[in-house]
Every structure is written in C-alpha cells, then in structure tokens.
Design a protein around this motif. Structure first.
Motif, PDB file in Angstrom:
ATOM      1  N   ILE A 167       0.818  -1.222   0.000  1.00 59.57           N
ATOM      2  CA  ILE A 167       0.000   0.000   0.000  1.00 59.57           C
ATOM      3  C   ILE A 167       0.845   1.262   0.000  1.00 59.57           C
ATOM      4  O   ILE A 167       1.809   1.406   0.760  1.00 59.57           O
ATOM      5  CB  ILE A 167      -0.971  -0.013   1.210  1.00 59.57           C
ATOM      6  CG1 ILE A 167      -2.007  -1.129   1.021  1.00 59.57           C
ATOM      7  CG2 ILE A 167      -1.660   1.348   1.373  1.00 59.57           C
ATOM      8  CD1 ILE A 167      -3.067  -1.209   2.099  1.00 59.57           C
ATOM      9  N   TRP A 168       0.436   2.175  -0.880  1.00 57.95           N
ATOM     10  CA  TRP A 168       0.995   3.527  -0.936  1.00 57.95           C
ATOM     11  C   TRP A 168      -0.128   4.486  -0.562  1.00 57.95           C
ATOM     12  O   TRP A 168      -1.202   4.456  -1.173  1.00 57.95           O
ATOM     13  CB  TRP A 168       1.477   3.835  -2.352  1.00 57.95           C
ATOM     14  CG  TRP A 168       2.611   2.980  -2.834  1.00 57.95           C
ATOM     15  CD1 TRP A 168       2.521   1.682  -3.281  1.00 57.95           C
ATOM     16  CD2 TRP A 168       3.998   3.353  -2.924  1.00 57.95           C
ATOM     17  NE1 TRP A 168       3.773   1.232  -3.648  1.00 57.95           N
ATOM     18  CE2 TRP A 168       4.691   2.235  -3.447  1.00 57.95           C
ATOM     19  CE3 TRP A 168       4.707   4.516  -2.639  1.00 57.95           C
ATOM     20  CZ2 TRP A 168       6.066   2.241  -3.678  1.00 57.95           C
ATOM     21  CZ3 TRP A 168       6.069   4.531  -2.872  1.00 57.95           C
ATOM     22  CH2 TRP A 168       6.743   3.408  -3.377  1.00 57.95           C
ATOM     23  N   MET A 211       0.552  15.433   7.258  1.00 57.22           N
ATOM     24  CA  MET A 211       1.160  14.157   6.858  1.00 57.22           C
ATOM     25  C   MET A 211       2.522  13.932   7.517  1.00 57.22           C
ATOM     26  O   MET A 211       2.822  12.835   7.983  1.00 57.22           O
ATOM     27  CB  MET A 211       1.291  14.095   5.330  1.00 57.22           C
ATOM     28  CG  MET A 211       1.932  12.824   4.797  1.00 57.22           C
ATOM     29  SD  MET A 211       3.726  12.860   4.778  1.00 57.22           S
ATOM     30  CE  MET A 211       4.065  13.637   3.231  1.00 57.22           C
ATOM     31  N   GLU A 212       3.352  14.970   7.575  1.00 55.44           N
ATOM     32  CA  GLU A 212       4.739  14.736   8.035  1.00 55.44           C
ATOM     33  C   GLU A 212       4.785  14.215   9.471  1.00 55.44           C
ATOM     34  O   GLU A 212       5.702  13.486   9.836  1.00 55.44           O
ATOM     35  CB  GLU A 212       5.575  16.010   7.877  1.00 55.44           C
ATOM     36  CG  GLU A 212       5.829  16.287   6.403  1.00 55.44           C
ATOM     37  CD  GLU A 212       6.921  17.295   6.135  1.00 55.44           C
ATOM     38  OE1 GLU A 212       7.460  17.856   7.113  1.00 55.44           O
ATOM     39  OE2 GLU A 212       7.210  17.518   4.959  1.00 55.44           O
ATOM     40  N   SER A 213       3.780  14.583  10.274  1.00 57.49           N
ATOM     41  CA  SER A 213       3.801  14.110  11.659  1.00 57.49           C
ATOM     42  C   SER A 213       3.448  12.620  11.745  1.00 57.49           C
ATOM     43  O   SER A 213       3.518  12.027  12.823  1.00 57.49           O
ATOM     44  CB  SER A 213       2.874  14.955  12.536  1.00 57.49           C
ATOM     45  OG  SER A 213       1.550  14.785  12.102  1.00 57.49           O
ATOM     46  N   TYR A 214       3.054  12.027  10.623  1.00 61.87           N
ATOM     47  CA  TYR A 214       2.735  10.586  10.610  1.00 61.87           C
ATOM     48  C   TYR A 214       3.839   9.748   9.988  1.00 61.87           C
ATOM     49  O   TYR A 214       3.705   8.529   9.893  1.00 61.87           O
ATOM     50  CB  TYR A 214       1.413  10.348   9.877  1.00 61.87           C
ATOM     51  CG  TYR A 214       0.222  10.706  10.741  1.00 61.87           C
ATOM     52  CD1 TYR A 214      -0.405   9.753  11.539  1.00 61.87           C
ATOM     53  CD2 TYR A 214      -0.250  12.012  10.774  1.00 61.87           C
ATOM     54  CE1 TYR A 214      -1.482  10.088  12.342  1.00 61.87           C
ATOM     55  CE2 TYR A 214      -1.322  12.363  11.580  1.00 61.87           C
ATOM     56  CZ  TYR A 214      -1.931  11.395  12.360  1.00 61.87           C
ATOM     57  OH  TYR A 214      -2.986  11.726  13.167  1.00 61.87           O
ATOM     58  N   ILE A 215       4.915  10.372   9.570  1.00 59.92           N
ATOM     59  CA  ILE A 215       6.018   9.592   8.989  1.00 59.92           C
ATOM     60  C   ILE A 215       6.563   8.660  10.070  1.00 59.92           C
ATOM     61  O   ILE A 215       6.803   9.084  11.209  1.00 59.92           O
ATOM     62  CB  ILE A 215       7.109  10.529   8.423  1.00 59.92           C
ATOM     63  CG1 ILE A 215       6.558  11.260   7.194  1.00 59.92           C
ATOM     64  CG2 ILE A 215       8.368   9.742   8.060  1.00 59.92           C
ATOM     65  CD1 ILE A 215       7.460  12.345   6.635  1.00 59.92           C
ATOM     66  N   PHE A 274       4.099   6.598   2.084  1.00 54.20           N
ATOM     67  CA  PHE A 274       3.383   7.756   1.537  1.00 54.20           C
ATOM     68  C   PHE A 274       3.839   8.015   0.106  1.00 54.20           C
ATOM     69  O   PHE A 274       5.042   8.008  -0.186  1.00 54.20           O
ATOM     70  CB  PHE A 274       3.705   9.021   2.358  1.00 54.20           C
ATOM     71  CG  PHE A 274       2.971   9.105   3.656  1.00 54.20           C
ATOM     72  CD1 PHE A 274       1.582   9.278   3.687  1.00 54.20           C
ATOM     73  CD2 PHE A 274       3.650   9.040   4.866  1.00 54.20           C
ATOM     74  CE1 PHE A 274       0.902   9.366   4.901  1.00 54.20           C
ATOM     75  CE2 PHE A 274       2.977   9.127   6.078  1.00 54.20           C
ATOM     76  CZ  PHE A 274       1.605   9.293   6.099  1.00 54.20           C
ATOM     77  N   LEU A 275       2.884   8.271  -0.767  1.00 58.49           N
ATOM     78  CA  LEU A 275       3.222   8.855  -2.068  1.00 58.49           C
ATOM     79  C   LEU A 275       3.475  10.340  -1.838  1.00 58.49           C
ATOM     80  O   LEU A 275       2.761  10.981  -1.063  1.00 58.49           O
ATOM     81  CB  LEU A 275       2.051   8.695  -3.049  1.00 58.49           C
ATOM     82  CG  LEU A 275       1.811   7.289  -3.613  1.00 58.49           C
ATOM     83  CD1 LEU A 275       0.477   7.240  -4.328  1.00 58.49           C
ATOM     84  CD2 LEU A 275       2.939   6.868  -4.565  1.00 58.49           C
ATOM     85  N   LEU A 276       4.467  10.877  -2.503  1.00 57.01           N
ATOM     86  CA  LEU A 276       4.806  12.286  -2.300  1.00 57.01           C
ATOM     87  C   LEU A 276       4.400  13.117  -3.508  1.00 57.01           C
ATOM     88  O   LEU A 276       4.587  12.703  -4.668  1.00 57.01           O
ATOM     89  CB  LEU A 276       6.307  12.435  -2.034  1.00 57.01           C
ATOM     90  CG  LEU A 276       6.816  11.704  -0.782  1.00 57.01           C
ATOM     91  CD1 LEU A 276       8.312  11.888  -0.628  1.00 57.01           C
ATOM     92  CD2 LEU A 276       6.073  12.170   0.476  1.00 57.01           C
ATOM     93  N   GLN A 277       3.888  14.271  -3.206  1.00 64.07           N
ATOM     94  CA  GLN A 277       3.402  15.191  -4.235  1.00 64.07           C
ATOM     95  C   GLN A 277       4.519  15.555  -5.225  1.00 64.07           C
ATOM     96  O   GLN A 277       5.638  15.867  -4.806  1.00 64.07           O
ATOM     97  CB  GLN A 277       2.910  16.421  -3.502  1.00 64.07           C
ATOM     98  CG  GLN A 277       2.617  17.623  -4.290  1.00 64.07           C
ATOM     99  CD  GLN A 277       1.805  18.577  -3.460  1.00 64.07           C
ATOM    100  OE1 GLN A 277       0.658  18.320  -3.178  1.00 64.07           O
ATOM    101  NE2 GLN A 277       2.394  19.674  -3.072  1.00 64.07           N
TER     102      GLN A 277
END
Ligand SMILES: O=c1ccn([C@@H]2O[C@@H]3COP(=O)(O)O[C@H]3[C@H]2O)c(=O)[nH]1
Ligand SMILES: [Zn+2]
Ligand SMILES: [Zn+2]
Length: 254
Positions: A215-216, A224-228, A236-239
């Motif tokens: 899963i991505w 989002m960054e606080s969930y890394i 995570f897919l990154l923008q």
C-alpha cells in the motif's frame, strides 16, 4: 514494461499544503490523467506541464477535488491547444458531470448548445468491462463506497496497479484486489478523525502485513509529516514525485 505515475497532488479535499490528489499516468506512450481537481491547473503549471500533455482523463467521481479543474482544462484544450482528448467516465456519471458540474460555465451565454463531446472523445466505461486504452495499457473500474449513494470508482491498471479513488475502508475490496494479484495498491487515507467517507490510517493498519506492504498512501491532510514512521509498512506517495512501477503486459483483450 512500466507504469509511471506522477502525483500532481496528494492532498485531501481541503488540504492547503498539498494539491488535490490527482495523478498523471504514463504507459506505452499514452498519458492518462486520473481526476483533475480544483488545484490541478496550478499544480500542472508549477510542474512545467502544459495541459496538452494529457491524452485522456479518467474521472473517479464528481467531488470538486477530483473534477474542479475541468472548466479550465476543457476551455484551454479546445480553444488554446485545439486538442480533443479522451474522457473515460462511467456511464452514469456522464449526465451529472455535464449538466450539474460544467454546463453553466461552458455553455451559458453561448450562441449554440454545447455538448460534452465537443470537448472530449467520450469513452463510457462499465464495471466488469476492462478497456484497452492503447495496446498494452488497460484499465478496469470497480465501484467504491464513498459518500452515501454517490457513484464513485476505483481503477485497476494492467491488472496490477490498484488506485482507490475515494472510498471508505472496504477490506473486502482490498482483499479482492490483493487476491487477484495486484502488486501495488495506491489508497486514499484519512490520517486522523473518523472515516466517514475515507479509509482512516487506523483502519488500514488492521490489514494483514502482506497487504500493507503493497500500500501507498495518498489523499492525506496537511499534517502528513507528523505521521512519517507511524504507518507500519505502508508508504506515503509524495506530491510531484514520479513513481515507476514495473508491470507485466496485460493479457490480450477479448
Ligand atoms: O459527509 C461528509 C461528506 C463530505 N465531507 C468532506 O467533503 C469532502 C469532499 O471531497 P472528499 O470526498 O475528498 O472528502 C470529503 C470530506 O472531506 C465530509 O467531511 N463529510
Ligand atoms: Zn477526494
Ligand atoms: Zn470524494
């Protein structure tokens, strides 16, 4: 062969750090846009991608973070570039897409009646009927459970890459695409709060590890960054990044 996916945005509907969750897929020389939300024209501009790179667009559902950029897309492609791309859309969405979401801006005041097929070669899709976009590049849609009775769809590319669109946590759907040997599952994810219309991270973390490894995560909020480091084996897919997924050529269409 490969499917290359550039994430035009990875944000949830109202995210401000991230553009809307829309993706530009390249396969066998064809560029397919999956959704084109409010922020997509600006994101494309920032990426230096002219709108006429798009050969076709697929719509998952009619929320504005998925279709809000269409007025600009259609006006620019038709009148600036003189290009008529393909529009892949489940049959039931065609009328509401044009009549409720677009016609006011694209027809109002025009001398003549305008229709969707002046802007696009419309390719109606049906559940259970895979469609070959170009040789070697295939799509198949399945319904998702998103918001009440609003029709919404996920898509499977070349039988291997699953892209959820928007859906609540639907373990049956996820298990079915895992069992039919999808290698990559790109899934929307609500990081906190209740999952009324999206799958939450907590829910996705209940899946077997063998599924989570595929899963991505996408369509996430500004935090989002606080969930890394808190997503188990899910990534995570990154923008704005481009991901290149090795896939097999699909079996020949019937
Ligand atoms: O019952 C509802 C219906 C909708 N919404 C919000 O509207 C957004 C529309 O785009 P989306 O589907 O990406 O996400 C949705 C949610 O953020 C909600 O919070 N509760
Ligand atoms: Zn959305
Ligand atoms: Zn939605």
């Amino acid at each position: 062969m490969r499917i290359d996916i550039q994430m035009i945005g990875t944000g949830s509907a109202f995210a401000k750090n991230y553009y809307n969750n829309n993706a530009l897929v390249a396969c066998n020389g064809y560029k397919l846009m999956i959704d084109f939300g409010i922020t997509a024209p600006l994101a494309m501009h920032r990426l230096g991608l002219p709108l006429d790179v798009i050969d076709g667009v697929f719509i998952t559902h009619l929320h504005a973070d998925h279709i809000g950029g269409f007025e600009e897309l259609m006006l620019r492609l038709r009148f600036h570039y003189g290009k008529k791309p393909q529009l892949f859309i489940e049959g039931r969405l065609i009328e509401p897409f044009w009549e409720y979401s677009l016609r006011g801006g694209l027809e109002f005041g025009a001398e003549e009646r305008q229709t969707l097929d002046q802007f696009f070669d419309v390719v109606p899709l049906s559940v259970g009927k895979p469609h070959e976009i170009v040789p070697g590049f295939r799509m198949e849609i399945l319904p998702t459970k998103h918001f009440r009775d609003m029709p919404s769809y996920c898509v499977i590319l070349n039988d291997e890459l699953f892209y959820s669109g928007d859906t609540v946590f639907d373990p049956e759907l996820i298990r079915s695409v895992h069992e039919r040997n999808c290698t990559y599952l790109l899934h929307d994810c609500q990081l906190d709060g209740h999952g009324l219309v999206h799958a939450t991270l907590q829910e996705l973390l209940t899946l077997p590890e063998s599924i989570q490894q595929k899963i991505w995560l996408m369509h996430y909020g500004d935090n989002m960054e606080s969930y890394i480091g808190k997503t188990g084996p899910m990534k995570f897919l990154l923008q704005h990044e481009t991901y290149s997924f090795p896939v097999s050529a699909p079996a020949t269409a019937d």
